[in-house]
Design a protein around this motif. Structure first.
Motif, PDB file in Angstrom:
ATOM      1  N   UNK A   1      -3.802 -13.410   8.235  1.00 28.67           N
ATOM      2  CA  UNK A   1      -4.118 -12.302   9.141  1.00 28.67           C
ATOM      3  C   UNK A   1      -3.234 -11.084   8.884  1.00 28.67           C
ATOM      4  N   UNK A   2      -2.235 -11.228   8.002  1.00 26.05           N
ATOM      5  CA  UNK A   2      -1.381 -10.073   7.696  1.00 26.05           C
ATOM      6  C   UNK A   2      -2.226  -9.035   6.955  1.00 26.05           C
ATOM      7  N   UNK A   3      -2.190  -7.811   7.471  1.00 24.58           N
ATOM      8  CA  UNK A   3      -2.947  -6.724   6.849  1.00 24.58           C
ATOM      9  C   UNK A   3      -2.097  -6.126   5.723  1.00 24.58           C
ATOM     10  N   UNK A   4      -2.694  -5.967   4.578  1.00 21.53           N
ATOM     11  CA  UNK A   4      -2.004  -5.363   3.427  1.00 21.53           C
ATOM     12  C   UNK A   4      -2.637  -3.995   3.208  1.00 21.53           C
ATOM     13  N   UNK A   5      -1.823  -2.935   3.334  1.00 24.29           N
ATOM     14  CA  UNK A   5      -2.362  -1.574   3.375  1.00 24.29           C
ATOM     15  C   UNK A   5      -1.843  -0.776   2.180  1.00 24.29           C
ATOM     16  N   UNK A   6      -2.730  -0.333   1.337  1.00 19.11           N
ATOM     17  CA  UNK A   6      -2.305   0.506   0.188  1.00 19.11           C
ATOM     18  C   UNK A   6      -2.651   1.980   0.410  1.00 19.11           C
ATOM     19  N   UNK A   7      -3.175   2.310   1.581  1.00 19.26           N
ATOM     20  CA  UNK A   7      -3.539   3.694   1.950  1.00 19.26           C
ATOM     21  C   UNK A   7      -4.495   4.316   0.926  1.00 19.26           C
ATOM     22  N   UNK A   8      -5.242   3.467   0.234  1.00 25.70           N
ATOM     23  CA  UNK A   8      -6.211   3.971  -0.738  1.00 25.70           C
ATOM     24  C   UNK A   8      -5.580   4.568  -1.984  1.00 25.70           C
ATOM     25  N   UNK A   9      -4.267   4.365  -2.171  1.00 20.27           N
ATOM     26  CA  UNK A   9      -3.557   5.011  -3.280  1.00 20.27           C
ATOM     27  C   UNK A   9      -3.402   4.082  -4.489  1.00 20.27           C
ATOM     28  N   UNK A  10      -3.706   2.793  -4.266  1.00 26.13           N
ATOM     29  CA  UNK A  10      -3.732   1.812  -5.370  1.00 26.13           C
ATOM     30  C   UNK A  10      -2.393   1.627  -6.089  1.00 26.13           C
ATOM     31  N   UNK A  11      -1.292   1.889  -5.369  1.00 30.13           N
ATOM     32  CA  UNK A  11       0.020   1.460  -5.891  1.00 30.13           C
ATOM     33  C   UNK A  11       0.851   0.934  -4.722  1.00 30.13           C
ATOM     34  N   UNK A  12       0.437  -0.254  -4.284  1.00 35.43           N
ATOM     35  CA  UNK A  12       0.972  -0.872  -3.069  1.00 35.43           C
ATOM     36  C   UNK A  12       2.490  -0.933  -3.044  1.00 35.43           C
ATOM     37  N   UNK A  13       3.095  -1.273  -4.159  1.00 39.29           N
ATOM     38  CA  UNK A  13       4.557  -1.485  -4.177  1.00 39.29           C
ATOM     39  C   UNK A  13       5.314  -0.178  -3.913  1.00 39.29           C
ATOM     40  N   UNK A  14       4.694   0.946  -4.233  1.00 41.01           N
ATOM     41  CA  UNK A  14       5.345   2.255  -4.034  1.00 41.01           C
ATOM     42  C   UNK A  14       5.044   2.805  -2.648  1.00 41.01           C
TER      43      UNK A  14
ATOM     44  N   UNK B   1      -7.970  -9.240  -4.520  1.00 41.42           N
ATOM     45  CA  UNK B   1      -7.764 -10.361  -3.592  1.00 41.42           C
ATOM     46  C   UNK B   1      -6.454 -11.096  -3.887  1.00 41.42           C
ATOM     47  N   UNK B   2      -6.138 -11.208  -5.189  1.00 41.63           N
ATOM     48  CA  UNK B   2      -4.900 -11.907  -5.564  1.00 41.63           C
ATOM     49  C   UNK B   2      -3.671 -11.098  -5.134  1.00 41.63           C
ATOM     50  N   UNK B   3      -3.703  -9.785  -5.361  1.00 43.04           N
ATOM     51  CA  UNK B   3      -2.600  -8.934  -4.887  1.00 43.04           C
ATOM     52  C   UNK B   3      -2.419  -9.076  -3.380  1.00 43.04           C
ATOM     53  N   UNK B   4      -3.545  -9.062  -2.681  1.00 41.77           N
ATOM     54  CA  UNK B   4      -3.481  -9.155  -1.219  1.00 41.77           C
ATOM     55  C   UNK B   4      -2.828 -10.465  -0.784  1.00 41.77           C
ATOM     56  N   UNK B   5      -3.281 -11.543  -1.391  1.00 41.69           N
ATOM     57  CA  UNK B   5      -2.775 -12.859  -1.028  1.00 41.69           C
ATOM     58  C   UNK B   5      -1.278 -12.986  -1.339  1.00 41.69           C
ATOM     59  N   UNK B   6      -0.863 -12.469  -2.497  1.00 46.76           N
ATOM     60  CA  UNK B   6       0.568 -12.518  -2.852  1.00 46.76           C
ATOM     61  C   UNK B   6       1.402 -11.685  -1.885  1.00 46.76           C
ATOM     62  N   UNK B   7       0.884 -10.522  -1.524  1.00 41.75           N
ATOM     63  CA  UNK B   7       1.614  -9.638  -0.601  1.00 41.75           C
ATOM     64  C   UNK B   7       1.725 -10.290   0.773  1.00 41.75           C
ATOM     65  N   UNK B   8       0.669 -10.985   1.208  1.00 41.81           N
ATOM     66  CA  UNK B   8       0.721 -11.667   2.509  1.00 41.81           C
ATOM     67  C   UNK B   8       1.800 -12.747   2.505  1.00 41.81           C
TER      68      UNK B   8
END
Lengths: 182, 182
Positions: A32-45, A4-11
């Motif tokens: 409302x910004x959707x944060x999508x990691x494609x299930x790969x768990x390395x959002x920044x990449x 949740x914290x990663x999501x909020x920071x990314x938003x």
């Protein structure tokens, strides 16, 4: 999976980049910004941040934000029932952005994430300037990547069914799981 | 009717307002801005400037520019053949903007052009702030007007057939005639 914290920071970061690019977003819309990691768990990449302005059974208009050097994985939009598939036009707004489409390998500015050679089959690079745009027909594969400043772009399309998109990488799950902190 | 010089000046002015609003437009795109006088020959009073980013058989994405106190006349988007009619979402970006939609008369900030009472039947005023948006279903009448600074807004929609829109004002011709100077 993201927390949740990663999501909020990314938003928050995506909203700041949008505003820097001159795109209006209200404070009440940041959640409302959707944060999508494609299930790969390395959002920044590999990941993308999506602000949906409109989404109906007929059309969609979105702002996409890529953080610096972030990649949206190779995908396509298939036919779904009576719908011939999503037709999408992207228009670059701000930052460093390159698309990869069908064609000869002329890759120069971009890179393939480590151990991901087989997940990115397209190597024809189109470096976009703000105001440049590209249109993708249904089933037309594409992927895109930001350079050092990140990128902000529009996506205008027919109706969106993200959960039914096709991806080259078999490990991808389009629906991002958000986890409370342990 | 407008002259070539009027058209060119209006395109330049609209491009400047778009850039002030943070919307990218390339120098080579300024000539593509449509200047619409609705056949009424008083562009500054009733008219609109339109920059089309995308227009296909399925979708359209546009930036609309209204000069200060300029009004886009009351209109609606009818069914055309198999198409149930244009579904449109507008999102305010910059400036002073009010829409008029079905509902009780609460008109306060706006005005009706002189001798045009019968051409503007809707008097329910919605004053928009940047980031606010409204959606219109096919046949849903609406008109809009800029305040003292003018306005810049998005229009995201299904396919556009402007020439087949309905207008309350019987004098309107949607296709603007551009005339060389005498």
């Amino acid at each position: 999976m993201i927390t949740r914290i990663e999501k909020s920071k990314a938003q928050q970061r995506a909203a700041e980049m949008m505003r820097q690019a001159g795109i209006q977003i209200g404070d009440h819309e940041i959640d409302l910004i959707e944060v999508v990691d494609f299930g790969l768990s390395h959002l920044e990449t590999e990941g993308v941040q999506v602000f949906t302005m409109v989404s109906t059974q007929r059309i969609a208009a979105k702002v996409l934000v890529l953080f610096p050097n972030q990649t949206e994985p190779e995908h396509w939009h298939p036919q779904v029932g009576d719908d011939p598939g999503k037709q999408e036009t992207v228009r670059h707004i701000w930052g460093d952005l390159r698309f990869y489409v069908a064609g000869d390998d002329n890759m120069k500015e971009g890179f393939i994430a480590q151990d991901k050679e087989s997940a990115y089959t397209l190597r024809h690079e189109r470096v976009l300037k703000p105001g440049d745009q590209l249109t993708f027909e249904p089933y037309e594969k594409h992927w895109f990547q930001a350079g050092p400043r990140g990128a902000v772009l529009y996506s205008f399309s027919t109706t969106v069914r993200d959960g039914l998109d096709g991806f080259t990488d078999p490990d991808i799950q389009r629906i991002t799981v958000v986890k409370d902190e342990d």
